[in-house]
Design a protein around this motif. Structure first.
Motif, PDB file in Angstrom:
ATOM      1  N   VAL A 151       0.867  -1.171   0.000  1.00 16.73           N
ATOM      2  CA  VAL A 151       0.000   0.000   0.000  1.00 16.73           C
ATOM      3  C   VAL A 151       0.907   1.224   0.000  1.00 16.73           C
ATOM      4  CG1 VAL A 151      -1.954  -1.099   1.153  1.00 16.73           C
ATOM      5  CG2 VAL A 151      -0.152  -0.039   2.522  1.00 16.73           C
ATOM      6  N   GLY A 152       0.381   2.367  -0.465  1.00 18.05           N
ATOM      7  CA  GLY A 152       1.222   3.547  -0.539  1.00 18.05           C
ATOM      8  C   GLY A 152       0.417   4.824  -0.656  1.00 18.05           C
ATOM      9  N   ALA A 153       1.124   5.941  -0.513  1.00 17.93           N
ATOM     10  CA  ALA A 153       0.520   7.260  -0.654  1.00 17.93           C
ATOM     11  C   ALA A 153       1.555   8.191  -1.262  1.00 17.93           C
ATOM     12  CB  ALA A 153       0.043   7.792   0.696  1.00 17.93           C
ATOM     13  N   GLY A 154       1.083   9.186  -2.011  1.00 15.53           N
ATOM     14  CA  GLY A 154       1.992  10.122  -2.668  1.00 15.53           C
ATOM     15  C   GLY A 154       1.470  11.544  -2.619  1.00 15.53           C
ATOM     16  N   LEU A 155       2.395  12.492  -2.693  1.00 15.15           N
ATOM     17  CA  LEU A 155       2.058  13.915  -2.712  1.00 15.15           C
ATOM     18  C   LEU A 155       3.024  14.607  -3.661  1.00 15.15           C
ATOM     19  CD1 LEU A 155       0.220  16.100  -1.405  1.00 15.15           C
ATOM     20  CD2 LEU A 155       2.052  16.469   0.259  1.00 15.15           C
ATOM     21  N   GLY A 156       2.513  15.549  -4.463  1.00 15.80           N
ATOM     22  CA  GLY A 156       3.390  16.221  -5.414  1.00 15.80           C
ATOM     23  C   GLY A 156       2.693  17.360  -6.127  1.00 15.80           C
ATOM     24  N   VAL A 157       3.111  17.589  -7.364  1.00 11.89           N
ATOM     25  CA  VAL A 157       2.561  18.683  -8.169  1.00 11.89           C
ATOM     26  C   VAL A 157       2.172  18.154  -9.536  1.00 11.89           C
ATOM     27  CG1 VAL A 157       3.865  20.488  -6.987  1.00 11.89           C
ATOM     28  CG2 VAL A 157       4.857  19.354  -8.979  1.00 11.89           C
ATOM     29  N   THR A 158       1.217  18.834 -10.156  1.00 13.79           N
ATOM     30  CA  THR A 158       0.787  18.493 -11.504  1.00 13.79           C
ATOM     31  C   THR A 158       0.680  19.752 -12.339  1.00 13.79           C
ATOM     32  OG1 THR A 158      -0.977  17.504 -12.827  1.00 13.79           O
ATOM     33  CG2 THR A 158      -1.638  18.587 -10.793  1.00 13.79           C
ATOM     34  N   GLY A 172     -26.647  27.904 -33.092  1.00 12.71           N
ATOM     35  CA  GLY A 172     -25.868  27.568 -34.277  1.00 12.71           C
ATOM     36  C   GLY A 172     -24.561  28.320 -34.371  1.00 12.71           C
ATOM     37  N   CYS A 173     -24.307  29.264 -33.463  1.00  6.67           N
ATOM     38  CA  CYS A 173     -23.038  29.998 -33.437  1.00  6.67           C
ATOM     39  C   CYS A 173     -21.945  29.116 -32.814  1.00  6.67           C
ATOM     40  CB  CYS A 173     -23.184  31.274 -32.620  1.00  6.67           C
ATOM     41  SG  CYS A 173     -24.551  32.321 -33.151  1.00  6.67           S
ATOM     42  N   THR A 174     -20.712  29.380 -33.221  1.00  5.34           N
ATOM     43  CA  THR A 174     -19.590  28.602 -32.707  1.00  5.34           C
ATOM     44  C   THR A 174     -18.444  29.528 -32.326  1.00  5.34           C
ATOM     45  OG1 THR A 174     -20.159  26.718 -34.112  1.00  5.34           O
ATOM     46  CG2 THR A 174     -17.945  26.754 -33.196  1.00  5.34           C
ATOM     47  N   GLY A 175     -17.873  29.256 -31.154  1.00 15.30           N
ATOM     48  CA  GLY A 175     -16.696  29.983 -30.718  1.00 15.30           C
ATOM     49  C   GLY A 175     -15.540  29.037 -30.492  1.00 15.30           C
ATOM     50  N   THR A 176     -14.386  29.596 -30.285  1.00 17.80           N
ATOM     51  CA  THR A 176     -13.171  28.810 -30.032  1.00 17.80           C
ATOM     52  C   THR A 176     -12.765  28.967 -28.573  1.00 17.80           C
ATOM     53  OG1 THR A 176     -12.392  29.074 -32.306  1.00 17.80           O
ATOM     54  CG2 THR A 176     -10.751  28.495 -30.637  1.00 17.80           C
ATOM     55  N   ILE A 177     -12.481  27.843 -27.921  1.00 18.40           N
ATOM     56  CA  ILE A 177     -11.931  27.871 -26.563  1.00 18.40           C
ATOM     57  C   ILE A 177     -10.422  27.783 -26.683  1.00 18.40           C
ATOM     58  CG2 ILE A 177     -11.905  26.785 -24.298  1.00 18.40           C
ATOM     59  CD1 ILE A 177     -14.592  25.515 -24.944  1.00 18.40           C
ATOM     60  N   GLU A 178      -9.735  28.823 -26.280  1.00 20.06           N
ATOM     61  CA  GLU A 178      -8.276  28.828 -26.389  1.00 20.06           C
ATOM     62  C   GLU A 178      -7.650  27.935 -25.324  1.00 20.06           C
ATOM     63  OE1 GLU A 178      -6.925  32.866 -26.435  1.00 20.06           O
ATOM     64  OE2 GLU A 178      -7.635  33.190 -28.495  1.00 20.06           O
ATOM     65  N   SER A 179      -6.429  27.508 -25.547  1.00 24.88           N
ATOM     66  CA  SER A 179      -5.731  26.612 -24.617  1.00 24.88           C
ATOM     67  C   SER A 179      -5.318  27.367 -23.356  1.00 24.88           C
ATOM     68  CB  SER A 179      -4.501  26.004 -25.280  1.00 24.88           C
ATOM     69  OG  SER A 179      -3.595  27.018 -25.674  1.00 24.88           O
ATOM     70  N   GLY A 180      -5.113  26.626 -22.296  1.00 19.66           N
ATOM     71  CA  GLY A 180      -4.673  27.205 -21.022  1.00 19.66           C
ATOM     72  C   GLY A 180      -3.928  26.169 -20.212  1.00 19.66           C
ATOM     73  N   SER A 181      -3.406  26.573 -19.068  1.00 18.30           N
ATOM     74  CA  SER A 181      -2.666  25.636 -18.208  1.00 18.30           C
ATOM     75  C   SER A 181      -2.646  26.154 -16.781  1.00 18.30           C
ATOM     76  CB  SER A 181      -1.235  25.439 -18.707  1.00 18.30           C
ATOM     77  OG  SER A 181      -0.501  26.642 -18.623  1.00 18.30           O
ATOM     78  N   ASP A 182      -2.473  25.233 -15.855  1.00 19.28           N
ATOM     79  CA  ASP A 182      -2.357  25.550 -14.425  1.00 19.28           C
ATOM     80  C   ASP A 182      -1.462  24.520 -13.758  1.00 19.28           C
ATOM     81  OD1 ASP A 182      -4.209  27.856 -13.572  1.00 19.28           O
ATOM     82  OD2 ASP A 182      -5.544  26.627 -14.798  1.00 19.28           O
ATOM     83  N   THR A 183      -0.771  24.954 -12.694  1.00 18.20           N
ATOM     84  CA  THR A 183      -0.001  24.053 -11.837  1.00 18.20           C
ATOM     85  C   THR A 183      -0.722  23.944 -10.507  1.00 18.20           C
ATOM     86  OG1 THR A 183       2.081  24.645 -12.905  1.00 18.20           O
ATOM     87  CG2 THR A 183       2.215  23.648 -10.718  1.00 18.20           C
ATOM     88  N   ASP A 184      -0.908  22.725 -10.023  1.00 18.93           N
ATOM     89  CA  ASP A 184      -1.690  22.502  -8.813  1.00 18.93           C
ATOM     90  C   ASP A 184      -1.079  21.370  -8.002  1.00 18.93           C
ATOM     91  OD1 ASP A 184      -3.732  22.767  -6.943  1.00 18.93           O
ATOM     92  OD2 ASP A 184      -5.311  22.862  -8.472  1.00 18.93           O
TER      93      ASP A 184
END
Length: 269
Positions: A151-158, A172-184
């Motif tokens: 058994v185990g447990a871990g902690l870190g970042v993503t 019927g309209c369409t938009g673009t969702i731009e890319s993004g990022s986050d560290t958590d």
């Protein structure tokens, strides 16, 4: 005279019998019977190991919001594959730890905005991928045996990233969702088992008065099969745009995955 002669004969027989019995018990000079021992191989744990793992991840339905006030419905993240590796160390015969890196390949995510007061209400589609670094601790049961649960447990970042997607409106309209990022922050709980695929024993000359001692060096190749619950935090996309931005970043909250993993671990000193 007869009694005295008989006494002399009995005494001589006892004296002759004593060294013979001693020689028999001594097994021809190789130690007494009670000294002969057949000891089980003694485990000597290696200090370090390396590992490589692959897995298949199933996600819980996340919470998705837009502009911080609109809640999306029918939220989902598709299944995906993972691939990673790491390096670890044994601290005690039953406790070990490692540092791992895993790349989680892109999974399609979607949610629907139903609020008619919002701009471009409708379905949102985009992708999510992640790079995860974890510091893990494990407890091994029956280490040294052919089959060893843990058994185990871990902690870190993503570091979570979203790919460019679409916002489809009911009009019927369409938009673009731009890319993004986050560290958590990332966290994990693990359970599984290892089994030895290849490994040998070492013979140490002169380690025992009865001959060479056999020691299980622990070095070898192991198969690791397990389950991992993984918490990956939140991620925001870029804004939704048509010709200009019309909405703030859609946000995916509390990403959680159930991973079924298989890997190889090599122990070395």
């Amino acid at each position: 005279m007869t009694i005295s002669r008989t006494s002399y004969l009995l005494s001589a027989a006892l004296l002759l019998a004593s060294p013979a019995a001693a020689d028999s018990a001594d097994l021809y000079g190789n130690g007494s019977i009670k000294d002969v021992a057949y000891e089980a191989p003694l485990p000597v744990g290696p200090s370090w190991y390396v590992r490589i793992d692959g897995g298949y991840a199933v996600h819980d339905d996340p919470v998705m919001t837009e502009m911080g006030i609109y809640d999306l419905v029918d939220e989902s993240i598709d299944d995906t594959w993972t691939l990673g590796g790491g390096i670890g160390r044994y601290f005690t015969p039953t406790i070990r730890g490692d540092i791992t890196y895993d790349h989680r390949f892109e999974a399609d995510a979607s949610g629907t905005l139903l609020d008619h007061y919002a701009n471009l209400n409708g379905v949102r589609n985009f992708g999510i991928e992640s790079d995860v670094v974890l510091f893990n601790l494990y407890y091994d049961f029956n280490r040294g045996g052919r089959f060893s649960p843990y058994v185990g447990a871990g902690l870190g970042v993503t570091h979570n990233k979203t790919t460019t997607g679409t916002a489809e409106s009911f009009c019927g309209c369409t938009g673009t969702i731009e890319s993004g990022s986050d560290t958590d922050v990332a966290g994990a709980l693990m359970a599984g088992f290892t089994t030895k695929l290849r490994g040998g024993q070492s013979v140490v000359e002169g380690s025992s008065k009865d001959g060479p001692m056999v020691i299980d060096s622990g070095r070898g190749l192991y198969l690791d099969v397990g389950y991992r619950f993984l918490y990956l935090g939140d991620v925001e996309t870029g804004p939704i745009v048509t010709t200009t931005p019309i909405a703030d970043d859609p946000t995916v909250e509390s990403i959680m995955a159930h991973e079924f993993r298989i890997g190889l671990r090599y122990d070395f000193r």
